[in-house]
Design an enzyme around this catalytic site. Structure first.
Site, PDB file in Angstrom:
ATOM      1  N   PRO A  37       0.826  -1.210   0.000  1.00 24.29           N
ATOM      2  CA  PRO A  37       0.000   0.000   0.000  1.00 24.29           C
ATOM      3  C   PRO A  37       0.857   1.257   0.000  1.00 24.29           C
ATOM      4  CG  PRO A  37      -0.102  -1.104   2.149  1.00 24.29           C
ATOM      5  CD  PRO A  37       0.688  -1.992   1.233  1.00 24.29           C
ATOM      6  N   ASP A  38       0.340   2.318  -0.640  1.00 26.76           N
ATOM      7  CA  ASP A  38       1.061   3.594  -0.575  1.00 26.76           C
ATOM      8  C   ASP A  38       0.610   4.358   0.665  1.00 26.76           C
ATOM      9  OD1 ASP A  38      -1.419   4.533  -1.289  1.00 26.76           O
ATOM     10  OD2 ASP A  38      -0.851   5.265  -3.268  1.00 26.76           O
ATOM     11  N   PHE A  39       0.939   5.641   0.733  1.00 26.57           N
ATOM     12  CA  PHE A  39       0.613   6.432   1.923  1.00 26.57           C
ATOM     13  C   PHE A  39      -0.632   7.289   1.723  1.00 26.57           C
ATOM     14  CE2 PHE A  39       5.041   5.381   2.162  1.00 26.57           C
ATOM     15  CZ  PHE A  39       5.198   5.017   3.484  1.00 26.57           C
ATOM     16  N   ARG A  40      -0.650   8.034   0.596  1.00 25.76           N
ATOM     17  CA  ARG A  40      -1.685   9.057   0.424  1.00 25.76           C
ATOM     18  C   ARG A  40      -2.640   8.773  -0.724  1.00 25.76           C
ATOM     19  NH1 ARG A  40       3.145  10.800   1.569  1.00 25.76           N
ATOM     20  NH2 ARG A  40       3.439  11.737   3.630  1.00 25.76           N
ATOM     21  N   ASN A 108      11.161   4.736  -1.708  1.00 22.33           N
ATOM     22  CA  ASN A 108      10.631   3.457  -1.236  1.00 22.33           C
ATOM     23  C   ASN A 108      11.703   2.642  -0.509  1.00 22.33           C
ATOM     24  OD1 ASN A 108       8.401   4.315  -2.555  1.00 22.33           O
ATOM     25  ND2 ASN A 108       8.676   3.011  -4.345  1.00 22.33           N
ATOM     26  N   ASP A 110      11.339  -0.730  -0.265  1.00 24.76           N
ATOM     27  CA  ASP A 110      11.004  -2.114  -0.588  1.00 24.76           C
ATOM     28  C   ASP A 110      12.054  -2.825  -1.435  1.00 24.76           C
ATOM     29  OD1 ASP A 110      10.606  -1.079  -3.203  1.00 24.76           O
ATOM     30  OD2 ASP A 110       8.460  -0.789  -2.864  1.00 24.76           O
ATOM     31  N   HIS A 125      15.185   7.132   1.425  1.00 22.92           N
ATOM     32  CA  HIS A 125      14.604   6.830   2.738  1.00 22.92           C
ATOM     33  C   HIS A 125      15.120   5.505   3.295  1.00 22.92           C
ATOM     34  CE1 HIS A 125      11.016   9.769   1.861  1.00 22.92           C
ATOM     35  NE2 HIS A 125      12.174  10.367   1.985  1.00 22.92           N
TER      36      HIS A 125
HETATM   37  P1  OAD Z   1       2.287   8.754  -1.508  1.00 27.41           P
HETATM   38  O1  OAD Z   1       1.378   7.691  -0.976  1.00 27.41           O
HETATM   39  O2  OAD Z   1       2.261  10.070  -0.848  1.00 27.41           O
HETATM   40  O3  OAD Z   1       1.987   8.985  -3.047  1.00 27.41           O
HETATM   41  C1  OAD Z   1       1.825   7.895  -3.913  1.00 27.41           C
HETATM   42  C2  OAD Z   1       1.066   8.385  -5.133  1.00 27.41           C
HETATM   43  O4  OAD Z   1       1.022   7.318  -6.067  1.00 27.41           O
HETATM   44  C3  OAD Z   1      -0.376   8.784  -4.829  1.00 27.41           C
HETATM   45  O5  OAD Z   1      -0.634  10.073  -5.381  1.00 27.41           O
HETATM   46  C4  OAD Z   1      -1.213   7.698  -5.544  1.00 27.41           C
HETATM   47  O6  OAD Z   1      -2.427   8.190  -6.082  1.00 27.41           O
HETATM   48  C5  OAD Z   1      -0.277   7.252  -6.638  1.00 27.41           C
HETATM   49  N1  OAD Z   1      -0.491   5.868  -7.095  1.00 27.41           N
HETATM   50  C6  OAD Z   1      -0.686   4.763  -6.347  1.00 27.41           C
HETATM   51  N2  OAD Z   1      -0.798   3.658  -7.128  1.00 27.41           N
HETATM   52  C7  OAD Z   1      -0.701   4.094  -8.408  1.00 27.41           C
HETATM   53  C8  OAD Z   1      -0.760   3.468  -9.678  1.00 27.41           C
HETATM   54  N3  OAD Z   1      -0.922   2.137  -9.818  1.00 27.41           N
HETATM   55  N4  OAD Z   1      -0.626   4.230 -10.790  1.00 27.41           N
HETATM   56  C9  OAD Z   1      -0.468   5.581 -10.695  1.00 27.41           C
HETATM   57  N5  OAD Z   1      -0.378   6.230  -9.511  1.00 27.41           N
HETATM   58  C10 OAD Z   1      -0.504   5.512  -8.385  1.00 27.41           C
HETATM   59  O7  OAD Z   1       3.753   8.115  -1.500  1.00 27.41           O
HETATM   60  P2  OAD Z   1       5.148   8.879  -1.578  1.00 27.41           P
HETATM   61  O8  OAD Z   1       5.033  10.129  -2.357  1.00 27.41           O
HETATM   62  O9  OAD Z   1       6.138   7.878  -1.997  1.00 27.41           O
HETATM   63  O10 OAD Z   1       8.230   8.595   4.057  1.00 27.41           O
HETATM   64  O11 OAD Z   1       5.383   9.228  -0.060  1.00 27.41           O
HETATM   65  C11 OAD Z   1       6.576   9.898   0.297  1.00 27.41           C
HETATM   66  C12 OAD Z   1       6.968   9.543   1.696  1.00 27.41           C
HETATM   67  O12 OAD Z   1       5.868   9.804   2.588  1.00 27.41           O
HETATM   68  C13 OAD Z   1       7.255   8.069   1.935  1.00 27.41           C
HETATM   69  O13 OAD Z   1       8.553   7.682   1.509  1.00 27.41           O
HETATM   70  C14 OAD Z   1       7.106   7.936   3.414  1.00 27.41           C
HETATM   71  C15 OAD Z   1       5.804   8.712   3.545  1.00 27.41           C
HETATM   72  O14 OAD Z   1       5.516   9.213   4.769  1.00 27.41           O
HETATM   73  C16 OAD Z   1       8.646   8.176   5.274  1.00 27.41           C
HETATM   74  O15 OAD Z   1       8.100   7.286   5.871  1.00 27.41           O
HETATM   75  C17 OAD Z   1       9.820   8.915   5.808  1.00 27.41           C
END
Ligand code: OAD
Length: 249
Positions: A37-40, A108, A110, A125
């Protein structure tokens, strides 16, 4: 710029062909199709609170109570062995092997870029591959840390210190900052893939490059740069599968 995805894929295929120094900034969105899962995003950790990101990835919280992080870490290592890179991880590795892509900056932890075969990867990170005792700095390998995670609620060193995987928490310094800045500055094409671009300093990279910026993300991403940005709002793998198909033709 928003227009037909098919046209955009063809256009990005041409951009790749005419570029010599491609760089990529990747975020959690590149790995959602791999099962992380992503974050936002719509099903991200800030929405589901499956693991509370404010507790799990915050150094002050970790120092007061490391158990939420270790619960996450235990589940993550269980998942890690089953994870395989996505099409886009493999596509970026191919671009590097072709001599087109200079490197990847990823937020990431991972290690999927490495699994896909990419060589020049700056894990801003950190990652789980090394762990260190918070007190005596003794290093622990990934297999040893996995064993300790399964055996101990809070993994500890023989000196009594808590062992922390080398992932960067909020409140800690990121890694490879000069290398990441240099990569962005010298790129003639920068892909910004699957990141909401709200966490700094990673979010600064698109503002540093003199090259064309291509953003591929489901949600709209706000980037403040004077450069023209080509924005593809859609699924990452679907888009790069199209791009690759056009490159073969
Ligand atoms: P986010 O979860 O903030 O952003 C991920 C983005 O990818 C979101 O806008 C989703 O809509 C998009 N997304 C997900 N799946 C997708 C798909 N199949 N195709 C196209 N888009 C997709 O993640 P990051 O920006 O990586 O830090 O977050 C940055 C940092 O915030 C992380 O490294 C972590 C977090 O808190 C720490 O823990 C220090």
């Amino acid at each position: 710029m928003r227009t037909q995805p098919d046209f955009l894929a063809r256009h990005v295929g041409k951009l790749i062909s005419s570029s010599q120094r491609i760089a990529a900034l990747t975020g959690a969105g590149i790995s959602t199709k791999a099962g992380i899962p992503d974050f936002r995003g719509p099903r991200g950790l800030y929405v589901t609170r499956q693991y509370d990101p404010d507790k799990v990835f915050d150094i002050d919280y970790f120092l007061s109570d490391p158990r939420p992080f270790f619960q996450f870490a235990r589940d993550f290592i269980g998942l890690e062995e089953t994870l395989t890179p996505t099409h886009t991880h493999r596509f970026l590795a191919k671009l590097e092997a072709m001599g087109k892509l200079e490197g990847i900056v990823t937020q990431n932890i991972d290690s999927l870029h490495h699994k896909a075969g990419s060589k020049q990867v700056y894990e801003m990170h950190g990652s789980f591959w090394q762990s260190f005792c918070r007190d005596c700095r003794q290093e622990f390998s990934y297999p040893l840390m996995c064993k300790k995670l399964l055996a101990e609620e809070i993994p500890r060193c023989s000196c009594g210190g808590v062992i922390k995987p080398d992932v960067v928490f909020f409140g800690e310094n990121v890694k490879f900052l000069p290398e990441s800045y240099a990569l962005a500055e010298t790129a003639d094409l920068l892909f910004v893939i699957g990141t909401s671009c709200v966490v700094y300093p990673a979010a600064l990279l698109p503002t540093l490059t003199k090259g064309q910026v291509v953003v591929v993300n489901l949600d709209k991403v706000k980037i403040s740069t004077h450069n023209p940005i080509l924005e593809i709002q859609g699924d990452i793998d679907e888009f790069f599968e199209q791009v690759e198909a056009y490159m073969v033709c």
